[in-house]
Design a protein around this motif. Structure first.
Motif, PDB file in Angstrom:
ATOM      1  N   GLY A 162      54.333  40.777  -3.970  1.00  0.00           N
ATOM      2  CA  GLY A 162      54.818  39.976  -5.253  1.00  0.00           C
ATOM      3  C   GLY A 162      54.566  40.652  -6.439  1.00  0.00           C
ATOM      4  N   GLY A 163      54.159  41.670  -6.297  1.00  0.00           N
ATOM      5  CA  GLY A 163      53.662  42.745  -7.470  1.00  0.00           C
ATOM      6  C   GLY A 163      52.344  42.825  -7.967  1.00  0.00           C
ATOM      7  N   ASP A 164      51.506  41.888  -7.302  1.00  0.00           N
ATOM      8  CA  ASP A 164      49.953  42.167  -7.596  1.00  0.00           C
ATOM      9  C   ASP A 164      49.360  43.387  -6.971  1.00  0.00           C
ATOM     10  OD1 ASP A 164      49.741  39.760  -8.760  1.00  0.00           O
ATOM     11  OD2 ASP A 164      49.810  38.608  -6.561  1.00  0.00           O
ATOM     12  N   PRO A 165      48.227  43.590  -7.443  1.00  0.00           N
ATOM     13  CA  PRO A 165      47.802  45.177  -6.917  1.00  0.00           C
ATOM     14  C   PRO A 165      47.398  45.287  -5.522  1.00  0.00           C
ATOM     15  CG  PRO A 165      46.157  44.176  -8.354  1.00  0.00           C
ATOM     16  CD  PRO A 165      47.659  43.299  -8.778  1.00  0.00           C
ATOM     17  N   LEU A 166      47.026  44.121  -4.918  1.00  0.00           N
ATOM     18  CA  LEU A 166      46.774  43.975  -3.539  1.00  0.00           C
ATOM     19  C   LEU A 166      46.775  42.424  -3.246  1.00  0.00           C
ATOM     20  CD1 LEU A 166      42.908  43.948  -2.988  1.00  0.00           C
ATOM     21  CD2 LEU A 166      43.965  43.354  -5.391  1.00  0.00           C
ATOM     22  N   SER A 167      46.512  42.463  -1.913  1.00  0.00           N
ATOM     23  CA  SER A 167      46.714  40.956  -1.371  1.00  0.00           C
ATOM     24  C   SER A 167      45.298  40.304  -1.170  1.00  0.00           C
ATOM     25  CB  SER A 167      47.372  41.021   0.105  1.00  0.00           C
ATOM     26  OG  SER A 167      48.872  41.212  -0.377  1.00  0.00           O
ATOM     27  N   LEU A 168      44.998  39.201  -1.825  1.00  0.00           N
ATOM     28  CA  LEU A 168      43.617  38.734  -1.713  1.00  0.00           C
ATOM     29  C   LEU A 168      43.577  37.217  -1.315  1.00  0.00           C
ATOM     30  CD1 LEU A 168      40.595  39.416  -2.456  1.00  0.00           C
ATOM     31  CD2 LEU A 168      41.040  38.414  -4.687  1.00  0.00           C
ATOM     32  N   ALA A 169      42.638  36.921  -0.258  1.00  0.00           N
ATOM     33  CA  ALA A 169      42.683  35.425   0.038  1.00  0.00           C
ATOM     34  C   ALA A 169      41.004  35.042   0.361  1.00  0.00           C
ATOM     35  CB  ALA A 169      43.398  35.186   1.311  1.00  0.00           C
ATOM     36  N   LEU A 170      41.225  33.713   0.155  1.00  0.00           N
ATOM     37  CA  LEU A 170      39.817  32.855   0.554  1.00  0.00           C
ATOM     38  C   LEU A 170      39.946  32.155   1.782  1.00  0.00           C
ATOM     39  CD1 LEU A 170      38.997  31.435  -3.012  1.00  0.00           C
ATOM     40  CD2 LEU A 170      37.812  33.453  -1.968  1.00  0.00           C
ATOM     41  N   ASP A 171      38.759  32.011   2.578  1.00  0.00           N
ATOM     42  CA  ASP A 171      38.702  31.201   3.719  1.00  0.00           C
ATOM     43  C   ASP A 171      37.508  30.177   3.576  1.00  0.00           C
ATOM     44  OD1 ASP A 171      40.586  32.394   5.276  1.00  0.00           O
ATOM     45  OD2 ASP A 171      39.181  34.133   5.925  1.00  0.00           O
ATOM     46  N   TYR A 172      37.768  29.116   4.149  1.00  0.00           N
ATOM     47  CA  TYR A 172      36.855  27.967   3.955  1.00  0.00           C
ATOM     48  C   TYR A 172      37.293  27.056   5.140  1.00  0.00           C
ATOM     49  CZ  TYR A 172      40.526  26.361   0.861  1.00  0.00           C
ATOM     50  OH  TYR A 172      41.821  26.455   0.056  1.00  0.00           O
ATOM     51  N   GLY A 173      36.234  26.871   5.800  1.00  0.00           N
ATOM     52  CA  GLY A 173      36.522  26.121   7.327  1.00  0.00           C
ATOM     53  C   GLY A 173      35.221  25.492   7.766  1.00  0.00           C
ATOM     54  N   VAL A 174      35.494  24.895   8.841  1.00  0.00           N
ATOM     55  CA  VAL A 174      34.270  24.020   9.792  1.00  0.00           C
ATOM     56  C   VAL A 174      34.248  24.528  11.121  1.00  0.00           C
ATOM     57  CG1 VAL A 174      33.826  21.881  10.550  1.00  0.00           C
ATOM     58  CG2 VAL A 174      34.819  22.202   8.114  1.00  0.00           C
ATOM     59  N   THR A 175      33.213  24.528  11.786  1.00  0.00           N
ATOM     60  CA  THR A 175      32.926  24.784  13.030  1.00  0.00           C
ATOM     61  C   THR A 175      32.681  23.518  13.664  1.00  0.00           C
ATOM     62  OG1 THR A 175      31.918  26.906  12.756  1.00  0.00           O
ATOM     63  CG2 THR A 175      31.278  25.916  14.830  1.00  0.00           C
ATOM     64  N   PHE A 176      33.384  23.221  14.892  1.00  0.00           N
ATOM     65  CA  PHE A 176      33.289  21.833  15.438  1.00  0.00           C
ATOM     66  C   PHE A 176      32.515  21.981  16.695  1.00  0.00           C
ATOM     67  CE2 PHE A 176      37.056  21.555  12.830  1.00  0.00           C
ATOM     68  CZ  PHE A 176      36.927  19.975  12.325  1.00  0.00           C
ATOM     69  N   PRO A 177      31.579  20.840  17.106  1.00  0.00           N
ATOM     70  CA  PRO A 177      30.555  20.988  18.406  1.00  0.00           C
ATOM     71  C   PRO A 177      31.330  21.169  19.516  1.00  0.00           C
ATOM     72  CG  PRO A 177      30.782  19.083  17.335  1.00  0.00           C
ATOM     73  CD  PRO A 177      31.615  19.893  16.423  1.00  0.00           C
ATOM     74  N   THR A 178      32.159  21.912  19.948  1.00  0.00           N
ATOM     75  CA  THR A 178      32.948  21.958  21.096  1.00  0.00           C
ATOM     76  C   THR A 178      32.355  22.643  22.255  1.00  0.00           C
ATOM     77  OG1 THR A 178      34.409  23.961  20.360  1.00  0.00           O
ATOM     78  CG2 THR A 178      35.222  21.713  20.065  1.00  0.00           C
ATOM     79  N   GLY A 179      31.132  23.267  21.848  1.00  0.00           N
ATOM     80  CA  GLY A 179      30.569  24.494  22.829  1.00  0.00           C
ATOM     81  C   GLY A 179      29.758  23.538  24.159  1.00  0.00           C
ATOM     82  N   SER A 180      29.633  24.563  25.122  1.00  0.00           N
ATOM     83  CA  SER A 180      28.917  23.902  26.326  1.00  0.00           C
ATOM     84  C   SER A 180      27.512  24.053  26.165  1.00  0.00           C
ATOM     85  CB  SER A 180      29.545  24.702  27.599  1.00  0.00           C
ATOM     86  OG  SER A 180      30.649  25.154  27.682  1.00  0.00           O
ATOM     87  N   VAL A 181      26.900  22.998  26.895  1.00  0.00           N
ATOM     88  CA  VAL A 181      25.335  22.993  26.657  1.00  0.00           C
ATOM     89  C   VAL A 181      24.730  22.807  28.032  1.00  0.00           C
ATOM     90  CG1 VAL A 181      23.319  21.976  25.729  1.00  0.00           C
ATOM     91  CG2 VAL A 181      25.391  22.097  24.339  1.00  0.00           C
ATOM     92  N   SER A 182      24.489  23.946  28.615  1.00  0.00           N
ATOM     93  CA  SER A 182      23.758  23.720  30.037  1.00  0.00           C
ATOM     94  C   SER A 182      22.823  25.053  30.365  1.00  0.00           C
ATOM     95  CB  SER A 182      25.098  23.962  31.130  1.00  0.00           C
ATOM     96  OG  SER A 182      25.412  25.180  31.200  1.00  0.00           O
TER      97      SER A 182
END
Length: 304
Positions: A136-156
């Motif tokens: 779109g005309g900017d010098p580069l493409s830049l992005a932010l990430d923000y997220g959550v890790t959910f407790p789906t892991g195995s425990v054994s």
């Protein structure tokens, strides 16, 4: 760092500069990174597009390690992991993605019975907000990430706490992408923190830095190089700090295949360790990694 590592890095630099000279007026566009831990860097997926696929990672290691040295050959590891990935474009500047790891590791031990490690890791869901767009005309493409890790892991008794121990977590990051004719440059960093999960363990904070380069030979094939670095702080078990901090840095060549009529993309990367450091004894450390990525994109329309 030995001479083999220096030669590999020099080769990567020469390839990046050498291929730039072949840029022409009519040039194809290179596809994104192929490694399992790579995100989309500065690129967003268009609104209404839905991507599904993932990665397969194969690795082998020979010998336990501590600090930067191989201790012995008492354990050999064979790893076959998968990562399921989903991505949807909410807006042209905002998308959401999900990653769930599955792992299978066999440990062949000379001084103890063999052991298998297998299970499902914790799932990470990330919002990807594009701030700048080179198209779109900017010098580069830049992005932010923000997220959550959910407790789906195995425990054994056979699960891997490193892949996920049913703990909550948070992740933030920033990524950038730059196109120069048929050349593509990607980089991103992210930082993750975790709560206490199974086995009374709170994983240490994690830092990742990924770096990639690709050159589009045609509308069907890319060649490139990818580097992935991960550093983990010491964990806590029952509130007591453990001696298990680590740093792993891998890099190697990649090839990608693109077939736009089917909106299907595939990539293959072979990586070798440039640096490995472990505070404690580490029995699973890859001497090489082969990573395959396959993604199919559908147009499902927008819901907002």
């Amino acid at each position: 760092m030995n001479w083999a590592k220096i030669h590999l890095i020099m080769g990567m630099i020469l390839l990046c500069f050498g291929t730039t000279a072949y840029a022409a007026e009519n040039y194809p566009v290179a596809w994104g990174p192929s490694s399992a831990t790579f995100g989309p860097c500065g690129i967003s997926i268009p609104a209404g597009k839905f991507g599904i696929g993932g990665n397969i990672v194969f690795g082998e290691g020979d010998g336990a390690r501590q600090y930067s040295k191989r201790l012995n050959g008492d354990v050999k590891s064979t790893k076959f992991n998968e990562v399921l990935k989903l991505r949807y474009g909410i807006l042209d500047t905002l998308d959401i993605r999900l990653a769930t790891p599955f792992y299978n590791v066999h440990l062949n031990r000379s001084n103890a019975p063999d052991h298998d490690v297998y299970g499902v890791g914790d799932t990470t869901v990330v919002l990807h907000q594009r701030l700048l767009n080179q198209g779109g005309g900017d010098p580069l493409s830049l992005a932010l990430d923000y997220g959550v890790t959910f407790p789906t892991g195995s425990v054994s008794a056979h699960s891997s706490d490193a892949a996920g121990n049913a703990a909550w977590g948070g992740v933030v990051g920033i990524g950038a992408t730059y196109f120069l004719y048929a050349n593509r440059f990607d980089t991103e960093v992210n930082y993750a923190m975790f709560t206490e999960g199974g086995h009374d363990l709170q994983k240490g904070n994690r830092f990742r830095w990924n770096l990639g380069y690709a050159y589009a030979l045609s509308n069907l094939v890319d060649l490139g190089i990818e580097s992935t670095m991960e550093a983990n702080d010491n964990s806590k078990r029952g509130g007591v700090r453990q001696q298990d901090a680590s740093l792993e840095w891998y890099a190697g060549p990649k090839v990608a295949f693109k077939y736009k009529p089917w909106n299907t993309f595939a990539g293959l990367t072979v990586k070798f360790p440039l640096e490995r450091w472990y505070h404690g004894t580490q029995g699973v450390s890859d001497d090489y990694r082969i990573e395959f990525k396959l993604i199919k994109v559908f147009d499902v329309g927008t819901f907002f």
